[in-house]
Design a protein around this motif. Structure first.
Motif: not given
Length: 179
Positions: A93-96, A115-121, A148-149, A177-179
């Motif tokens: 999931v990206a950009s939500v 699970l890979y998620a990036e650019d979320f609020d 989580l990025n 891992e969270a960046d």
């Protein structure tokens, strides 16, 4: 948008010619929105995706407002064949604006991160059970089960649940891992 229960087997490849694959076929692929729309994916079973199991991303029209994902199974993914060296992730999931996991989720045998998620609020809910994912250190998710990025630094994560994480790919594997 509501995607309910159902089974997807052997999602294939998008091709320009029969002999030149350009991108792995994802089990479920949703793209774009107007920053306020809502998508719920509840109950699919996805087996042998030649790409990501579930993939949600932004488009030129904008981000998706809210993504709700619950009660799903992703079993076995492959490597995207678009030259990006991107392994098929269980959930990508990206950009939500908001990513909400609810109910049970299971990812098995994904080449990339479960699970890979990036650019979320905001990310809330229960991360999936993850078994035997990201076991090949050749690819660029290494060495994470859950990645989580958030490149803009605004993201908040509230994840809970008694989750199973099993079968690390190597001694340097990271559960989260969270960046």
């Amino acid at each position: 948008v509501l995607i309910g229960t159902g089974r997807i087997d052997n999602a294939g490849q998008y091709t320009y010619t029969p002999t030149t694959p350009t991108k792995g076929g994802n089990g479920i692929y949703l793209l774009g929105g107007n920053d306020t729309n809502e998508i719920t994916i509840d109950g699919p079973s996805i087996y042998n995706a030649n790409g990501h199991g579930i993939s949600v991303a932004e488009s030129a029209s904008g981000n998706i407002g809210t993504v709700n994902i619950g009660n799903y199974v992703v079993d076995t993914t492959s490597v995207l064949t678009d030259g990006s060296n991107t392994p098929g992730r269980g959930v990508n999931v990206a950009s939500v604006k908001k990513l909400n996991f609810y109910g049970a989720g299971l990812v098995k045998n994904a080449v990339g991160a479960g699970l890979y998620a990036e650019d979320f609020d905001l990310l809330t809910g229960e991360t999936p059970d993850i078994i035997n994912c990201n076991t090949d250190a050749t690819y660029n998710d290494r060495p994470n089960f859950i990645k989580l990025n958030n490149t803009n630094g605004a993201g908040k994560v509230y994840a809970d649940g008694g989750n199973l994480v099993d079968s690390a790919g190597s001694p340097v594997s990271t559960t989260v891992e969270a960046d």
